[in-house]
Design a protein around this motif. Sequence first.
Motif, PDB file in Angstrom:
ATOM      1  N   LEU A   1       0.909  -1.147   0.003  1.00 35.10           N
ATOM      2  CA  LEU A   1       0.061   0.131  -0.147  1.00 35.10           C
ATOM      3  C   LEU A   1       0.813   1.252  -0.010  1.00 35.10           C
ATOM      4  O   LEU A   1       0.736   2.047  -0.874  1.00 35.10           O
ATOM      5  CB  LEU A   1      -1.044  -0.180   1.151  1.00 35.10           C
ATOM      6  CG  LEU A   1      -1.549   1.240   1.116  1.00 35.10           C
ATOM      7  CD1 LEU A   1      -2.872   1.282   0.171  1.00 35.10           C
ATOM      8  CD2 LEU A   1      -2.677   1.238   2.591  1.00 35.10           C
ATOM      9  N   ALA A   2       1.918   1.412   1.011  1.00 37.53           N
ATOM     10  CA  ALA A   2       2.322   2.795   1.238  1.00 37.53           C
ATOM     11  C   ALA A   2       3.695   2.801  -0.013  1.00 37.53           C
ATOM     12  O   ALA A   2       3.724   3.896  -0.638  1.00 37.53           O
ATOM     13  CB  ALA A   2       2.942   2.585   2.343  1.00 37.53           C
ATOM     14  N   PRO A   3       4.116   1.800  -0.403  1.00 42.18           N
ATOM     15  CA  PRO A   3       5.316   1.931  -1.523  1.00 42.18           C
ATOM     16  C   PRO A   3       4.662   2.269  -2.818  1.00 42.18           C
ATOM     17  O   PRO A   3       4.889   2.991  -3.723  1.00 42.18           O
ATOM     18  CB  PRO A   3       5.809   0.616  -1.542  1.00 42.18           C
ATOM     19  CG  PRO A   3       5.801  -0.150  -0.381  1.00 42.18           C
ATOM     20  CD  PRO A   3       4.569   0.434   0.299  1.00 42.18           C
ATOM     21  N   THR A   4       3.210   1.797  -3.290  1.00 40.64           N
ATOM     22  CA  THR A   4       2.722   2.269  -4.352  1.00 40.64           C
ATOM     23  C   THR A   4       2.037   3.564  -4.364  1.00 40.64           C
ATOM     24  O   THR A   4       2.202   4.139  -5.322  1.00 40.64           O
ATOM     25  CB  THR A   4       1.519   0.927  -4.709  1.00 40.64           C
ATOM     26  OG1 THR A   4       0.864   0.811  -3.753  1.00 40.64           O
ATOM     27  CG2 THR A   4       2.289  -0.232  -5.339  1.00 40.64           C
ATOM     28  N   LYS A   5       1.456   3.857  -3.169  1.00 38.63           N
ATOM     29  CA  LYS A   5       1.002   5.250  -3.260  1.00 38.63           C
ATOM     30  C   LYS A   5       1.711   6.310  -3.032  1.00 38.63           C
ATOM     31  O   LYS A   5       1.506   7.333  -3.343  1.00 38.63           O
ATOM     32  CB  LYS A   5      -0.266   5.290  -2.146  1.00 38.63           C
ATOM     33  CG  LYS A   5      -1.271   4.014  -2.336  1.00 38.63           C
ATOM     34  CD  LYS A   5      -2.048   4.078  -3.556  1.00 38.63           C
ATOM     35  CE  LYS A   5      -2.884   2.876  -3.708  1.00 38.63           C
ATOM     36  NZ  LYS A   5      -3.181   2.823  -5.150  1.00 38.63           N
ATOM     37  N   LEU A   6       2.821   5.994  -2.121  1.00 38.69           N
ATOM     38  CA  LEU A   6       3.808   6.997  -1.669  1.00 38.69           C
ATOM     39  C   LEU A   6       5.076   7.195  -2.524  1.00 38.69           C
ATOM     40  O   LEU A   6       5.500   8.471  -2.884  1.00 38.69           O
ATOM     41  CB  LEU A   6       4.159   6.872  -0.277  1.00 38.69           C
ATOM     42  CG  LEU A   6       3.137   7.264   0.725  1.00 38.69           C
ATOM     43  CD1 LEU A   6       3.507   6.859   2.263  1.00 38.69           C
ATOM     44  CD2 LEU A   6       2.312   8.714   0.403  1.00 38.69           C
ATOM     45  N   ARG A   7       5.388   6.233  -3.111  1.00 34.17           N
ATOM     46  CA  ARG A   7       6.604   6.217  -3.701  1.00 34.17           C
ATOM     47  C   ARG A   7       6.376   6.009  -5.362  1.00 34.17           C
ATOM     48  O   ARG A   7       7.096   5.938  -6.205  1.00 34.17           O
ATOM     49  CB  ARG A   7       7.655   5.054  -3.269  1.00 34.17           C
ATOM     50  CG  ARG A   7       8.296   5.423  -2.000  1.00 34.17           C
ATOM     51  CD  ARG A   7       9.628   5.007  -1.815  1.00 34.17           C
ATOM     52  NE  ARG A   7      10.369   5.304  -0.764  1.00 34.17           N
ATOM     53  CZ  ARG A   7      11.161   4.539  -0.084  1.00 34.17           C
ATOM     54  NH1 ARG A   7      11.350   3.386  -0.602  1.00 34.17           N
ATOM     55  NH2 ARG A   7      11.776   4.995   1.012  1.00 34.17           N
ATOM     56  N   ASN A   8       5.384   5.631  -5.729  1.00 32.87           N
ATOM     57  CA  ASN A   8       4.978   5.506  -7.075  1.00 32.87           C
ATOM     58  C   ASN A   8       5.662   4.319  -7.595  1.00 32.87           C
ATOM     59  O   ASN A   8       5.993   4.066  -8.855  1.00 32.87           O
ATOM     60  CB  ASN A   8       5.037   6.540  -7.986  1.00 32.87           C
ATOM     61  CG  ASN A   8       4.035   7.467  -7.663  1.00 32.87           C
ATOM     62  OD1 ASN A   8       2.745   7.445  -7.384  1.00 32.87           O
ATOM     63  ND2 ASN A   8       4.692   9.047  -7.427  1.00 32.87           N
ATOM     64  N   LEU A   9       5.788   3.315  -6.741  1.00 29.69           N
ATOM     65  CA  LEU A   9       6.386   1.750  -7.104  1.00 29.69           C
ATOM     66  C   LEU A   9       5.411   1.135  -8.154  1.00 29.69           C
ATOM     67  O   LEU A   9       4.260   1.366  -7.766  1.00 29.69           O
ATOM     68  CB  LEU A   9       6.873   1.091  -5.787  1.00 29.69           C
ATOM     69  CG  LEU A   9       7.925   0.304  -6.031  1.00 29.69           C
ATOM     70  CD1 LEU A   9       9.004   0.805  -6.591  1.00 29.69           C
ATOM     71  CD2 LEU A   9       8.161  -0.427  -4.814  1.00 29.69           C
ATOM     72  N   LYS A  10       6.049   0.710  -9.026  1.00 28.40           N
ATOM     73  CA  LYS A  10       5.172  -0.003 -10.065  1.00 28.40           C
ATOM     74  C   LYS A  10       4.527  -1.505  -9.509  1.00 28.40           C
ATOM     75  O   LYS A  10       5.256  -1.988  -8.657  1.00 28.40           O
ATOM     76  CB  LYS A  10       5.578  -0.218 -11.316  1.00 28.40           C
ATOM     77  CG  LYS A  10       5.778   1.156 -12.023  1.00 28.40           C
ATOM     78  CD  LYS A  10       4.483   1.760 -12.679  1.00 28.40           C
ATOM     79  CE  LYS A  10       4.779   3.000 -12.767  1.00 28.40           C
ATOM     80  NZ  LYS A  10       3.677   4.187 -12.553  1.00 28.40           N
ATOM     81  N   GLY A  11       3.359  -1.756  -9.642  1.00 30.16           N
ATOM     82  CA  GLY A  11       2.726  -2.907  -9.418  1.00 30.16           C
ATOM     83  C   GLY A  11       3.670  -4.249  -8.959  1.00 30.16           C
ATOM     84  O   GLY A  11       3.877  -4.763  -8.110  1.00 30.16           O
ATOM     85  N   ALA A  12       4.341  -4.720 -10.240  1.00 26.02           N
ATOM     86  CA  ALA A  12       5.123  -5.628 -10.217  1.00 26.02           C
ATOM     87  C   ALA A  12       6.345  -5.560  -9.230  1.00 26.02           C
ATOM     88  O   ALA A  12       6.654  -6.546  -8.587  1.00 26.02           O
ATOM     89  CB  ALA A  12       5.613  -6.138 -11.824  1.00 26.02           C
ATOM     90  N   ALA A  13       7.044  -4.420  -9.423  1.00 27.46           N
ATOM     91  CA  ALA A  13       8.369  -4.199  -8.508  1.00 27.46           C
ATOM     92  C   ALA A  13       7.886  -4.193  -7.177  1.00 27.46           C
ATOM     93  O   ALA A  13       8.524  -4.897  -6.426  1.00 27.46           O
ATOM     94  CB  ALA A  13       8.761  -2.802  -8.917  1.00 27.46           C
TER      95      ALA A  13
END
Lengths: 233, 245, 247
Positions: free
Chosen positions: B103-115
Amino acid sequence: MTHDFDLAAVLRGEYAELIVKGIETTLQLALYAWLLAMTLALVLVTVRLTGNKIADRLVAAYVSYHRNVPTLVQLMMWYFGVPNLLSESTQMALANYNTEFLFSVIALGLCQAAYFCEDIRSGLRAIPGGQTEASRALGLGYIRSMRYVILPQGVRNCLPSLINHTVLLFKNTSLAMAIGVVELTYATREVENYTFRAFESYLVATVVYLVFSLLLMGGGALLARHFNKALAR
Amino acid sequence: MHPMIMFSNINKWYGDYHALTDITAEVKPGEVVVLCGPSGSGKSTLIRTVNRLEDIQKGQILFDGQDVSGTDANLNRLRSRVGFVFQSFNLFPHLSVLENIILAPTKLRNLKGAAAREQAMQLLDRVGLAHKAGAYPAQLSGGQQQRVAIARALAMEPPVMLFDEPTSALDPEMVGEVLSVMKGLAKDGMTMMCVTHEMNFAREVADTIWFMDAGQILQKSAPEAFFNQPSHPRAQRFIADLRAH
Amino acid sequence: MFDIVSILQNNWTLFLIGQYPHGPLGGLANTLILAVLALVLAFPCGLLLALARVSPWKGLRWAATVWVYVLRGIPLLMVIFWTYFLVPLLLGHNITGFMTMLCTLVIYQSAYLCEIIRGGIQALPAGQYEASRALGFGYMRTTIWVILPQALYNTLPSLISQFISIIKETSLGYVINVQELTFAANQVNNQLLTKPFQVFLILAVIYYLLCFGLTQLAGWVERRIARKRLGSGVQTVTPGAVLATDN
């Protein structure tokens, strides 16, 4: 008093038309009032969440009024009382429109908004405080915390109450007959007056109401189960 | 190298109650600090001031050289750099284990789904729960939930991890699995502050022990010195009580 | 707006007791009598229905469930019309509007009271039932001596809440010319003709004061019960949580 049961008598031609029109009006009333109620409820909850003391008191007063005064009386207040406050010219203009329907939608919508507002508020309050802390500790700001953590759980919590009150709204549309709206109950009475067959007319109306109520309750239960997959052990 | 966390003359009141009194201390990079002391001594309150879950009225806290009481816009950034593990886990019940972590990495760091998912699976592997990625919190035991909570905090790759009584809410047989994850983190060089009652853990892993009572740090020493020869009388009493068990 | 005071001054007897003594008792007095009678009569019915719904006998459970679902699914107005039509048939003679409304409310509320009482019964910890059975009490004795006393006490706030709903529902008596408060207000309005807003405002305020006062009472009772039951593991049935009729 006739003892023979003749369902066809009330489902014939113009009577059927009247009943169908009644059903249509009932559904329209329910839909518009529901949309009004939901929109207003969301606004009210947002206002309450801002924490402003005055706003909070005002919303509380709004909810208190609409929950303690009978819906029928609220309906009468809108239809008989409010137009009287408007200027002469507005009243003349209004006379050309179908004001019964309009005021019914307003009265029912505003009344249910109070219930929906409390449902949503209870749903949000039932979320443990640790959830907000945890999401804020991760660095998610206010809006993101709300969107991804708090609101999804809040929706699950308030779904049962919202469904109950939606069914209530649907049933309350029958009150509109008191101010002359030709919805299902009104239509049923008309058909009864013409055909003298009270049992059959009432039976048709009862079945229609039951079907829709059960559909709403069943649909709601499905929705609740879908959301609760995650939370159930 | 500047300290990772620096407390300068911290004071906090709850109304009239003086919860923290003149706390001055620092945590060096890679250091593991364990806070211990009787209940109500202010240990949890102190670590919660680092990511501003509690605010202070006097004093200054520097995190990685920056004042934590900067503008609110930086608060979320600060918090994303401080990993926090709660006593009551606080996992998000409506999300699966994997979703909790990404949750946090994808929303706050814009990390892509697969990564994000790959990183999450690595973290789950590290805490021994890779096979539970699709499960929901309600389906996990307390020890498993807390390990997921640790993985969730690690997902943002914070330089510091704070633990607020991480094992106090667990059944005794599950305490070990959580402590071993924490030991692993310490060995890998993570800077950690831990509030805990697990004294064996403190002995094994801590670089420094801060003994607190009534809102003050009464003693800071290495574990051996603390457990064998506590200098402060209050600490001596504390150790004696521990021994009595 | 000072019309309100004069309207009240001139018509307060009509609002309060209807046309009595020159006619039948009406107004607020009749509303209250109707509501109290309805609650007193509906309660035993609701209790029996609740016991039926939790009983171990399938046929009984099924029948009670159907009854409750049907009444929950149709508007109160429809129940009024059914009662208006069926009861004279059953009794062989006509009945007054008051009696019709009373029967309607008893039937309608029995379903809702059933759900409240059932909620109260099911909210008790399972241990209560087990402990009683372990002592040797059969099903009926357990229910009467152990389960019901606790369940009914815990549901007191919800019962007060239902009473408030009943009061609000009496207003529907207007549709069949029952001499209650709303009917009285309409009589006043029909006399005055030019001040509908003031009249209905008075009506709304009377209901508001009555219901709001009772809501406060329910809250007070709930807090007292919560304090007494603290730590016993029982969830009090909060009035809002249970489905409300709230007309």
